[in-house]
Each structure stands twice: as structure tokens, then as C-alpha cells.
Design a protein around this motif. Sequence first.
Motif, PDB file in Angstrom:
ATOM      1  N   TRP A   1       0.817  -1.216   0.000  1.00  0.00           N
ATOM      2  CA  TRP A   1       0.000   0.000   0.000  1.00  0.00           C
ATOM      3  C   TRP A   1       0.849   1.264   0.000  1.00  0.00           C
ATOM      4  O   TRP A   1       0.389   2.318  -0.473  1.00  0.00           O
TER       5      TRP A   1
ATOM      6  N   TYR B   1      -1.151   3.047  -2.737  1.00  0.00           N
ATOM      7  CA  TYR B   1      -2.074   4.085  -2.269  1.00  0.00           C
ATOM      8  C   TYR B   1      -1.894   5.412  -3.015  1.00  0.00           C
ATOM      9  O   TYR B   1      -2.887   6.004  -3.470  1.00  0.00           O
TER      10      TYR B   1
ATOM     11  N   PHE C   1      -0.243   6.764   2.227  1.00  0.00           N
ATOM     12  CA  PHE C   1      -1.099   5.949   3.078  1.00  0.00           C
ATOM     13  C   PHE C   1      -0.880   6.278   4.545  1.00  0.00           C
ATOM     14  O   PHE C   1      -1.819   6.405   5.326  1.00  0.00           O
ATOM     15  N   GLY C   2       0.379   6.416   4.943  1.00  0.00           N
ATOM     16  CA  GLY C   2       0.693   6.768   6.310  1.00  0.00           C
ATOM     17  C   GLY C   2       0.605   5.584   7.250  1.00  0.00           C
ATOM     18  O   GLY C   2       0.207   4.478   6.861  1.00  0.00           O
TER      19      GLY C   2
ATOM     20  N   VAL D   1      -0.646   3.106  10.383  1.00  0.00           N
ATOM     21  CA  VAL D   1      -1.879   2.700  11.060  1.00  0.00           C
ATOM     22  C   VAL D   1      -1.676   3.116  12.514  1.00  0.00           C
ATOM     23  O   VAL D   1      -1.002   2.436  13.286  1.00  0.00           O
ATOM     24  N   ASP D   2      -2.262   4.260  12.885  1.00  0.00           N
ATOM     25  CA  ASP D   2      -1.860   4.958  14.109  1.00  0.00           C
ATOM     26  C   ASP D   2      -2.077   4.145  15.379  1.00  0.00           C
ATOM     27  O   ASP D   2      -1.291   4.219  16.322  1.00  0.00           O
TER      28      ASP D   2
ATOM     29  N   ALA E   1     -11.920   1.617  12.894  1.00  0.00           N
ATOM     30  CA  ALA E   1     -11.592   2.932  12.347  1.00  0.00           C
ATOM     31  C   ALA E   1     -11.525   4.010  13.417  1.00  0.00           C
ATOM     32  O   ALA E   1     -10.818   5.011  13.240  1.00  0.00           O
TER      33      ALA E   1
ATOM     34  N   ASP F   1      -8.049   3.555  14.455  1.00  0.00           N
ATOM     35  CA  ASP F   1      -7.150   3.079  13.398  1.00  0.00           C
ATOM     36  C   ASP F   1      -6.262   1.955  13.915  1.00  0.00           C
ATOM     37  O   ASP F   1      -5.029   2.038  13.912  1.00  0.00           O
TER      38      ASP F   1
ATOM     39  N   ALA G   1      -8.376  -0.515   6.605  1.00  0.00           N
ATOM     40  CA  ALA G   1      -7.612   0.666   6.986  1.00  0.00           C
ATOM     41  C   ALA G   1      -7.449   1.611   5.798  1.00  0.00           C
ATOM     42  O   ALA G   1      -7.534   2.842   5.942  1.00  0.00           O
ATOM     43  N   VAL G   2      -7.244   1.049   4.619  1.00  0.00           N
ATOM     44  CA  VAL G   2      -7.152   1.864   3.408  1.00  0.00           C
ATOM     45  C   VAL G   2      -8.449   2.651   3.203  1.00  0.00           C
ATOM     46  O   VAL G   2      -8.428   3.852   2.891  1.00  0.00           O
TER      47      VAL G   2
ATOM     48  N   HIS H   1      -8.498   5.545   5.689  1.00  0.00           N
ATOM     49  CA  HIS H   1      -7.546   6.601   5.361  1.00  0.00           C
ATOM     50  C   HIS H   1      -7.995   7.388   4.137  1.00  0.00           C
ATOM     51  O   HIS H   1      -7.737   8.597   4.041  1.00  0.00           O
ATOM     52  N   ALA H   2      -8.640   6.711   3.192  1.00  0.00           N
ATOM     53  CA  ALA H   2      -9.075   7.370   1.960  1.00  0.00           C
ATOM     54  C   ALA H   2     -10.434   8.047   2.091  1.00  0.00           C
ATOM     55  O   ALA H   2     -10.893   8.704   1.154  1.00  0.00           O
TER      56      ALA H   2
END
Length: 460
Positions: A69, A73, A81-82, A84-85, A122, A125, A157-158, A161-162
Motif C-alpha cells: 500500500w 495508495y 497511506f501513512g 496505522v496509528d 476505524a 485506526d 484501513a485503506v 484513510h481514503a
Amino acid sequence: MRVPTPAGALLAAGLVLTGCATVVTGVAGPAGGPRTDATDADLRVHLAEEGGATDRVARNALADVLAYWEQTYPELFGGEFGPVDGGFWSIDPAETDPADLPGGPCFPDDLADLADNAYHCADEDVVVYDRAWLAELAEDYGAFVVAEIMAHEIGHAVQAHAGLDQPSIIAETQAECFAGGWTRWVVEGRSAHFVVRPKELDPYLLGYLYFGDAVGSSPDAEDAHGSLFDQLSAFQEGYAEGPVACAAFDTSRVYTEEEFEAEEEATGGDLPYRDVVDGTDDLLATFWDQALTSGFPGTGPLGGRLDLPDVRAADGPGMVCSGAGAELDLQYCTADDSVRYDAAGLLEPAYEDVGDFAVTTLLGLPYAMAVRGQRGLSVDDAAAVTASVCAVGWLARELHLGHVDGPGLAISPGDVDEAAVVLLQYATELTVVPESGLSGFELVDHFRQGFVDGGRACRF
């Protein structure tokens, strides 16, 4: 499948919803030897069991999926994408101390609520999985099952984030589509930690028997995941067409999950075997006459007329076309333009094991060969096999959408699932489908193309 009156109904074998996961058979290391494992320094899995095989595979998978990703992404959504916090959390409901968990909306007070599941939450995250459950699945299906479950959850997760916000059935099948795109990336040899070969994907598709919604479930349910075929076809679409196709999932997508009518739920079973065989003969004649003469929405008439092939049961020497060659369980015999089937050796077991639309699916294959033969097309090569399988998908599509004029049988919840299962379990046998070099995974993908795209995909 059902008679289109309140008199009777057919449904597929029951499917069980189990959380938000998928099953793949494969291997957790490359054929040439093990690759370097991801370490805790590369990617931390909170509360991972020291030296635990399941957590090791999960960490490797998460590292690979995140690498995928990181590349994909920006191409798909723009930006990065950053991280996954909330991180990744491995729990065992029987052993994990609740005090070790961070609390909050993503971690219920009772760890039993986390059992037999994997999910992305979500709100924070975070990805959480039950490692004891994954270990059991890995024993049954191979270590790559853990990787696929991680790919599915990172797919969610994608979406977060999107900023993708769709009804549950779309979100779940889209995440499965994303997992299919990642699996193609693995098959192409681009993964650092896993390898899987296309033929190893056949058992994976059968895994949807365990993870699709129960037949007759509502597609509008708050937690709808889709039918076996809805999930399976989404995975295959991602595998075949990539994540761009997945990102396009919306309410226009055709889903096969639907609720039972009252009479269907009450009967809870198939039409009688003999009724299905006789009804399928009539249904195939009706479908192909319409396909040739008037067409369907989105697919114009093919042209020409059909001399109806003789559909008949045979066994032993009767399954040898022209008196020479091997005994087959299913075939189109060019010598007398007949569709022959072994009732005791094939159709009856498929009916009992899978369901009555399995019968329709199997008979549809040589019937489509007969149509090809009358149109001057090949009937004995890979192109004939793929086109015939595609045509059965096309038939299922038009039945599902109600476009077949006045058939004696109508489709019911679970029927399309049965088609996919019988192709995987039976159609890979050479006595059922001629040698084509295609795996069950590939056969089902041609069925999917016919269902999704209609007759234009089937080369008739």
C-alpha cells in the motif's frame, strides 16, 4: 433455484459468517528457501507471543501488505497511506490480561467478544486479531491464511484513510477485492516474505464456504459481508484487474446476496433432483433461444437458431461418444449432437453435496458446447471450455436479474454460490471438463466474467 411460483424453492448449503476474515491455502516462505522475517523493530505487534509462529506470520504479512500500500495508495488515491496509528494487537482471549490493552471503543471489556475474529477499528485506526483462532485456521489451511486475513483488514484501513464510506456489503467486498490485488502482487513474486502459486488458490476460494453470510441474509444488514460468490468474485476481480477496479465499487455493483421469500425459507431445501434435471433442460433451451434471437439488456442477439441437443442420462458404455474413447461423466457428443451425463456418477452426488444449481451448472457446460458446435466454433480446446464456463455465468446473471423470458425455474438465494463451488469441486476432473490446463480458480474466474459482464465476455 425455485419454481417461479409460491410452490417451491431451492437454497444453497448454509454458509456461516465468522467475523471479518478470509482463508487461503499457500506457503509462508519462498520456494527457494526462507526469506528474512520482519522483526519487531520493523513492525511492532503489541502483545505478540514471543517466538509464536502465528504472530511471526502476521508480522511478516503486515509488513508486506503495508509495503504494497505504500506503493499503491498514492497511485490510487493520491497522497501517502501513512501509518496505522493505533497499531497492531495480538490477543488470546484465554490468556491476555485485559489490563494490558489500551481500552477505548476498539477493545471491549470482555475479551470473549474478541474471540474467533480479526478486525480493523476505524475509531482508533487499529488492527486486532485473535492469534489462537488464527493458529487453528493455519493448521487447517496453511500459514498463508494469516496473511490473507491481514490483507483484508488493512484493506479496511485503506478505506478509512481514503475516506471511503459505503454500506457494509460494499465495504467488505471491496476490502476482499483489495486483498485479491495484493495476492496477485505476491503471486508475481514481489512480496518479501510470502509466495503463493495460482493453483494453490483453489482451496482458498472454497474457504468462502466458511466466511460468507448465511444464505438468505439481507444485503442491507448493518454487518453484511456478502454471499460466498459476492466475496469470491470481489477477490478475483482484485486479482485480475487490480486495485483500481476495487476502488470503483459502489451501489451499482450487482450482488447475489438476497433474503428468502417466506416459502423458500420454510422449505429450506432443493427442488427434487428429477425436477431440477427436467427443468434445466427446458431452462437451457429457453435461455439459448433468447440469446440467439432477441438477446438480453447489454447483450444483443447472437443470431441464428438452435437445434435443441438431446439431453440424456447415460452410464458406462453409453458415456463413450461414438463407441470409442474414454468413459466420461459429462460431455457433448458431436456425433449425434447429444448432451450426456452420468446421473449416479456425477449429477446425483453433486446435487447431494452442493445443491440443485450445481446440476444446472454442470449441464450448462456441454449444452454451451453444443451451441458452439452448431455455430461452427471449437468444442474440444481450452477456448471452448472457458467460453462454456463463462456462458454458465452469463445464464446465472440473466436469471438473477430476471431477464430470462418465462423459464420454468427461477434463481434462489445461494444458487450462484453453488455454481462456484461445483466448478471448484467437480469441474477440475477430466471426466467432467476436458483437459484445458485451467485450475478451478481460473474456471471460476471465467464464470465470474460471464456473470459480471454478460454474454459479451463469452465469445459466442
